[in-house]
Design a protein around this motif. Structure first.
Motif, short mmCIF file in Angstrom:
data_model
loop_
_atom_site.label_atom_id
_atom_site.label_comp_id
_atom_site.label_asym_id
_atom_site.label_seq_id
_atom_site.Cartn_x
_atom_site.Cartn_y
_atom_site.Cartn_z
N HIS A 329 58.86 10.01 49.07
CA HIS A 329 59.37 9.38 47.86
C HIS A 329 60.63 8.58 48.16
O HIS A 329 60.83 7.48 47.62
N ALA A 330 61.48 9.10 49.04
CA ALA A 330 62.69 8.36 49.42
C ALA A 330 62.32 7.07 50.13
O ALA A 330 62.96 6.02 49.91
N GLN A 331 61.30 7.12 50.99
CA GLN A 331 60.86 5.90 51.67
C GLN A 331 60.26 4.91 50.67
O GLN A 331 60.48 3.70 50.77
N TRP A 332 59.49 5.44 49.73
CA TRP A 332 58.89 4.56 48.71
C TRP A 332 59.97 3.90 47.86
O TRP A 332 59.87 2.70 47.54
N ALA A 333 61.00 4.64 47.50
CA ALA A 333 62.07 4.09 46.66
C ALA A 333 62.81 2.95 47.35
O ALA A 333 63.34 2.05 46.69
N ALA A 334 62.84 2.97 48.69
CA ALA A 334 63.52 1.92 49.44
C ALA A 334 62.58 0.76 49.79
O ALA A 334 63.02 -0.24 50.35
N ASP A 335 61.30 0.89 49.45
CA ASP A 335 60.30 -0.12 49.78
C ASP A 335 60.23 -1.18 48.69
O ASP A 335 60.49 -0.88 47.51
N PRO A 336 59.89 -2.43 49.02
CA PRO A 336 59.76 -3.47 47.98
C PRO A 336 58.77 -3.12 46.88
O PRO A 336 58.89 -3.59 45.75
N GLY A 337 57.78 -2.27 47.19
CA GLY A 337 56.80 -1.90 46.18
C GLY A 337 57.41 -1.17 45.00
O GLY A 337 56.88 -1.23 43.88
N ALA A 338 58.51 -0.46 45.22
CA ALA A 338 59.15 0.28 44.13
C ALA A 338 59.81 -0.65 43.13
O ALA A 338 60.12 -0.23 42.00
N ALA A 339 60.03 -1.91 43.53
CA ALA A 339 60.67 -2.88 42.62
C ALA A 339 59.66 -3.56 41.71
O ALA A 339 60.05 -4.35 40.84
N ARG A 340 58.39 -3.27 41.89
CA ARG A 340 57.38 -3.84 41.00
C ARG A 340 57.63 -3.35 39.58
O ARG A 340 57.98 -2.19 39.36
N PRO A 341 57.45 -4.22 38.57
CA PRO A 341 57.76 -3.84 37.18
C PRO A 341 56.85 -2.73 36.67
O PRO A 341 55.62 -2.86 36.71
N TYR A 342 57.45 -1.67 36.17
CA TYR A 342 56.71 -0.50 35.72
C TYR A 342 55.77 -0.82 34.56
O TYR A 342 54.59 -0.46 34.57
N LEU A 343 56.28 -1.52 33.54
CA LEU A 343 55.48 -1.75 32.33
C LEU A 343 54.25 -2.60 32.63
O LEU A 343 53.17 -2.37 32.07
N TYR A 344 54.42 -3.61 33.48
CA TYR A 344 53.26 -4.44 33.82
C TYR A 344 52.19 -3.61 34.50
O TYR A 344 51.01 -3.64 34.12
N PHE A 345 52.58 -2.83 35.51
CA PHE A 345 51.59 -2.07 36.26
C PHE A 345 51.08 -0.85 35.49
O PHE A 345 50.02 -0.32 35.81
#
Length: 465
Positions: A329-345
């Motif tokens: 989860h820490a790696q995911w939070a630092a990945d560009p994928g975590a910046a994808r907009p929550y509401l859209y996805f």
């Protein structure tokens, strides 16, 4: 006299049945329009967000893919798909059940491989530097040492390894240790196991709702649109493992066989969280099946023992699942994928599910599904919603949904309900008096819609998996 009575009864029922069919037709049209609108709107808004720079890593949101146009290379898959739509339903209806399973599995393998070779090839996804095979040199000849240090060394590993528990790498290491090394053997393992999910799910359906329902589901499982990502994503292997875990829950009928199947089922189901953190909600599926079939207590104990053995083995080797999940989860939070907009996805991930499941699945969800299958499909939908709402599945779900899509896709085989639709009604009247007709009938248009969806996905979308 009896035949005349049946024909007269059918004729007397025609007017109300026609009215019912018209009502059902309008209802179904609305749901299919909603399916198309959801998919189209997700692509439209995704394009806008990408144009605004909000989705820089997704070229064709909600999918993690590029647009392309395949031409002549798709013809073999198209020809096979057309032939399968016409032939496979009749084949699985006539053969004994074991042979029907084999025929459907062969069809699934051929369909999946033909789709893959029409594009970049079967092994291409495993050649990427961010895939699992890239870390095998680090594992070396001592997987236990690597496993013990997995959580600590996680930041140094390729993207897919950082995003998953260690078991996928260990599976490929074991394959490599047998002498079957390289991307092609890895791809063949994934496709063989992934396509076998169709057999396992059909076996489960037979226990839940009878053999006729299982036969009816087989063509839809074999020609599922998700086949595009069964070749070649490791998530397809996860789908096979999970499906066999569920099937083995219900395969053992007596004595030691039941306990043995329960133990193996427990091992397979217990392995799921060590294959992917996103498979924890998948356990709702075997739980629902266990409730429907009223699994005996001793079998439940055997399942839990098998699952506990997996956890104990990893813990003794130095890998603790909670610590691994937190590190990932820490790696995911630092990945560009975590910046994808929550509401859209939150919405777009469901649109991807609808697309990969195909229009016939949406049609089936709105109509009559046998009780046991319905409970299982609802449990699968609940698992998907849990993952979606959690926010950890923002994009790239066309592969992540594979283990879930195959279960949800069961609804497609009941799209018209028992004998529903105009063509089904004609066949029902024509077959009046026959004792050998199957209770589930439909024309081939729903199956064709699933096949065409798969062709369009393969022909228009270039995916890294």
């Amino acid at each position: 006299m009896a035949n005349r009575f049946r024909m007269s009864e059918a004729s007397m029922g025609d007017p109300p049945c026609e009215a019912t069919r018209n009502s059902t037709g309008h209802h179904l049209t609305r749901w299919l329009a909603a399916w198309a609108l959801l998919v189209a709107a997700s692509f439209a808004f995704g394009g806008i967000l990408r144009g605004l720079g909000v989705l820089p890593i997704d070229h064709l949101p909600p999918l993690h893919a590029h647009f392309r146009v395949l031409t002549i290379t798709l013809l073999p898959a198209a020809a096979f798909g057309v032939a399968a739509v016409r032939v496979l339903p009749g084949v699985v209806a006539r053969l004994n059940f074991g042979a029907a399973l084999a025929a459907a599995y062969a069809c699934a393998l051929a369909w999946t491989v033909l789709l893959a070779v029409s594009g970049d090839g079967l092994a291409a996804p495993f050649t990427h530097k961010e895939e699992y095979l890239a870390v095998l040199p680090v594992v070396g000849d001592d997987p236990s040492r690597w496993l013990a240090a997995f959580t600590r060394d996680l930041p140094a590993y390729p993207t897919h390894v950082r995003g998953h528990p260690p078991l996928p790498v260990l599976v490929l290491w074991a394959l490599n240790a047998t002498g079957l090394s390289g991307p092609l053997w890895a791809a063949l393992l994934v496709v063989v196991v992934g396509c076998s999910a169709a057999v396992a799910i059909a076996l489960t359906v037979r226990r839940l709702s009878g053999e006729d329902a299982a036969r009816h589901a087989l063509p839809y499982l074999a020609l599922a649109p998700a086949s595009v990502w069964i070749a070649t994503s490791m998530d397809a292997l996860f789908a096979g493992v999970g499906a066999w875990g569920v099937a083995l829950l219900v395969c053992g009928r007596d004595g030691w066989r039941r306990l043995a199947c329960g133990m193996v089922a427990g091992v397979l189901l217990g392995a799921l969280p060590y294959l992917s953190y996103g498979l924890v909600p998948y356990l709702l599926i075997p739980a629902a099946v266990a409730v429907v079939v009223r699994l005996p207590r001793l079998t439940i104990v055997a399942v839990l023992a098998g699952a506990a053995a997996v956890t104990a083995a990893f813990a003794s080797a130095g890998f603790l699942w909670p610590a691994g999940a937190l590190a990932t989860h820490a790696q995911w939070a630092a990945d560009p994928g975590a910046a994808r907009p929550y509401l859209y996805f939150l919405v777009a991930d469901l649109a991807a599910l609808a697309l990969v499941s195909g229009p016939a699945t949406t049609a089936g969800l709105t109509q009559g599904i046998p009780y046991g299958v319905r409970i299982t499909v609802l449990a699968t939908l609940a698992a998907v919603l849990a993952l979606d709402v959690s926010g950890v599945t923002r994009g790239e779900v066309e592969r992540i949904w594979i283990p879930y899509t195959l279960w949800i896709g069961l609804a497609a085989s009941f799209a018209e309900g028992p004998g529903g639709g105009r063509a089904g009604a004609r066949r029902r009247r024509a077959a009046a008096g026959r004792q050998d007709r199957p209770p589930f009938t439909s024309d081939h248009r729903w199956l064709a819609s699933q096949m065409v969806t798969g062709l369009l996905l393969q022909g228009l979308i270039a995916s890294p998996w």
